[in-house]
Design an enzyme around this catalytic site. Structure first.
Site, mmCIF file in Angstrom:
data_model
loop_
_atom_site.group_PDB
_atom_site.id
_atom_site.type_symbol
_atom_site.label_atom_id
_atom_site.label_comp_id
_atom_site.label_asym_id
_atom_site.label_seq_id
_atom_site.Cartn_x
_atom_site.Cartn_y
_atom_site.Cartn_z
ATOM 1 N N HIS A 209 0.937 -1.177 0.035
ATOM 2 C CA HIS A 209 0.117 0.100 0.008
ATOM 3 C C HIS A 209 0.884 1.274 0.071
ATOM 4 C CE1 HIS A 209 0.912 -0.169 4.306
ATOM 5 N NE2 HIS A 209 0.618 1.174 4.316
HETATM 6 C C1 UD1 Z 1 -1.758 5.540 6.553
HETATM 7 C C2 UD1 Z 1 -0.402 5.836 7.149
HETATM 8 C C3 UD1 Z 1 0.470 4.875 6.771
HETATM 9 C C4 UD1 Z 1 -0.074 3.383 7.390
HETATM 10 C C5 UD1 Z 1 -1.192 3.132 6.658
HETATM 11 C C6 UD1 Z 1 -2.004 1.812 7.536
HETATM 12 C C7 UD1 Z 1 -0.185 8.350 6.830
HETATM 13 C C8 UD1 Z 1 0.751 9.202 6.352
HETATM 14 N N1 UD1 Z 1 0.033 6.952 6.377
HETATM 15 O O1 UD1 Z 1 -1.611 5.409 5.172
HETATM 16 O O2 UD1 Z 1 1.764 5.239 7.554
HETATM 17 O O3 UD1 Z 1 0.904 2.493 6.732
HETATM 18 O O4 UD1 Z 1 -2.078 4.240 6.995
HETATM 19 O O5 UD1 Z 1 -3.033 1.564 6.754
HETATM 20 O O6 UD1 Z 1 -0.631 8.425 7.629
HETATM 21 N N2 UD1 Z 1 -8.895 5.105 2.434
HETATM 22 C C9 UD1 Z 1 -9.725 4.597 2.388
HETATM 23 N N3 UD1 Z 1 -10.548 3.961 3.472
HETATM 24 C C10 UD1 Z 1 -10.107 4.660 5.033
HETATM 25 C C11 UD1 Z 1 -9.086 5.371 4.743
HETATM 26 C C12 UD1 Z 1 -8.351 5.733 3.501
HETATM 27 O O7 UD1 Z 1 -10.307 3.737 1.319
HETATM 28 O O8 UD1 Z 1 -10.864 4.683 5.797
HETATM 29 C C13 UD1 Z 1 -8.069 5.337 1.392
HETATM 30 C C14 UD1 Z 1 -8.532 6.897 0.528
HETATM 31 O O9 UD1 Z 1 -8.455 6.623 -0.774
HETATM 32 C C15 UD1 Z 1 -7.163 7.537 1.119
HETATM 33 C C16 UD1 Z 1 -6.181 6.608 1.182
HETATM 34 O O10 UD1 Z 1 -6.844 5.518 1.476
HETATM 35 O O11 UD1 Z 1 -7.315 8.734 0.273
HETATM 36 C C17 UD1 Z 1 -4.887 7.185 1.849
HETATM 37 O O12 UD1 Z 1 -5.607 7.320 3.191
HETATM 38 P P1 UD1 Z 1 -4.495 7.841 4.256
HETATM 39 O O13 UD1 Z 1 -5.329 8.018 5.673
HETATM 40 O O14 UD1 Z 1 -4.344 9.202 3.840
HETATM 41 O O15 UD1 Z 1 -3.255 7.098 4.307
HETATM 42 P P2 UD1 Z 1 -2.997 5.612 4.180
HETATM 43 O O16 UD1 Z 1 -2.284 5.237 2.833
HETATM 44 O O17 UD1 Z 1 -4.185 4.960 4.623
#
Ligand code: UD1
Length: 366
Positions: A209
């Protein structure tokens, strides 16, 4: 604002890897009768990335959910700052406790520092020395702003000292995420999840991811080619984080008989799957630590790790995508067990007790 304790210790959780670190710390502080409030920032909101962990881990439901959701780093961090400032102003915390390296962690650290609220960082001092990782920026900033730094491995102490952190602020306590793993070991049975998936051993588990692996189409194609080649060697189960799924699918990742793409799993189900696996291919941070304790070979598809102890002591190796197939062949030829490895010092299931004792003593001196 619901009826909440006055001057509490406030825990900030927001994203999946926070929950298994916070759960044992909250439980240990509850046993010490410390008034606590749990604030969920809402960074992760999908039930499969959030709710399922509260249920699995016995973590009390959050007292407050800020519902910040997703966005660019600037959008998400801005929403976190505004929501957390309001929450801290209302709650008047005696201490804020943050976990790991996600955006919720660094935002809470900034807000606490500006409001002159003392800050404790659980999992301080880890460094990949790679500032292209958003988490590395989050770690450095959070550590700079922390008053109490709880450390999971000895090299993290050195990293903090090199940054100028006073030694008296650094506490090498062990790894609360491993407290959670050891407390749940008796529940980690691969049988039910393998029956649900219709999967038989031997198999591998993959997770993918990180922005550096999935966002760039050429790199995503490298990952997909690698995963397909690995699946030709041993069937692969991939519980896929929603982040990156569209990019990996656009690069040609499709579920099939030997390469099973499944929804993200809860804590017990995922670690049961890992426990029964012949190997894991991942770009996660926490999984490097969990496989080290479970004795499952871990092939980390990254150029660096902030968790070198999982290599020096554990079952982890850093591999280029093109080298994963060779590494899997070696692992399969060596058979189960993950080769010679040891559990890092103080990863003994008692880190959160040590954290609670230090917090209680700290509160008593205020
Ligand atoms: C975050 C953490 C990462 C961790 C990961 C574990 C940061 C910078 N990154 O990354 O270190 O390894 O969590 O999971 O904080 N999304 C969903 N559903 C959700 C949340 C997110 O679909 O409930 C998707 C959305 O498209 C969103 C993307 O994931 O834009 C990124 O979410 P974000 O919270 O920014 O970071 P993660 O990639 O989840």
């Amino acid at each position: 604002m619901p009826d909440l304790p006055a001057r509490p210790v406030v825990h900030i959780v927001g994203a999946r890897p926070n929950f298994m670190k916070a759960a044992p710390v909250v439980a240990s502080l509850r046993r010490a009768d410390v008034p606590q409030v749990i604030v969920h920032t809402g960074q992760h909101y999908d039930p499969l990335l959030s709710d399922v962990f509260f249920a699995d881990l016995g973590l009390p439901q959050p007292d407050i959910n800020l519902g910040v959701g997703s966005g660019s780093h600037a959008e998400q961090t801005a929403a976190l700052l505004v929501g957390l400032e309001r929450a801290f102003t209302d709650l008047a915390p005696r201490l804020v406790v943050v976990y790991g390296d996600v955006n919720s962690t660094v935002a809470a650290a900034l807000v606490a520092a500006k409001l002159l609220v003392p800050l404790a960082h659980v999992e301080a001092g880890l460094r990949s020395f790679d500032n292209t990782m958003p988490e590395e920026v989050n770690r450095r900033v959070t550590d700079l702003l922390s008053d109490i730094l709880f450390v999971t491995s000895p090299e993290a102490v050195d990293n903090l000292v090199a940054m100028g952190t006073p030694r008296t602020a650094i506490h090498f306590v062990g790894n609360p995420m491993i407290d959670t793993l050891l407390a749940n070991l008796h529940r980690l049975d691969p049988g039910p999840v393998l029956a649900r998936l219709g999967q038989v051993a031997p198999y591998g588990v993959a997770t993918m991811h990180r922005p550096s692996n999935v966002d760039d189409p050429a790199q995503a194609r490298r990952m997909v080619d690698m995963l397909r080649a690995v699946a030709d060697q041993a069937p692969l189960v991939i519980p896929l984080h929603p982040r990156g799924r569209p990019q990996l699918e656009a690069a040609g990742l499709h579920s099939g008989e030997r390469l099973r793409i499944v929804e993200p799993m809860g804590y017990v189900e995922f670690l049961s799957l890992v426990r029964g696996a012949a190997f894991v291919v991942t770009d996660s941070g926490g999984i490097q630590e969990e496989t080290t304790v479970l004795g499952v070979p871990c092939l980390t598809v990254r150029p660096n790790t902030e968790r070198p102890i999982t290599i020096t002591h554990g079952t982890n190796r850093l591999v280029e995508p093109e080298a994963v197939v060779g590494a899997v062949a070696e692992v399969l030829a060596a058979g189960p067990g993950g080769g010679p490895h040891s559990v890092p010092p103080l990863w003994d299931g008692r880190a959160s007790e040590r954290i609670a004792a230090i917090v209680v003593e700290w509160l008593a001196t205020r």
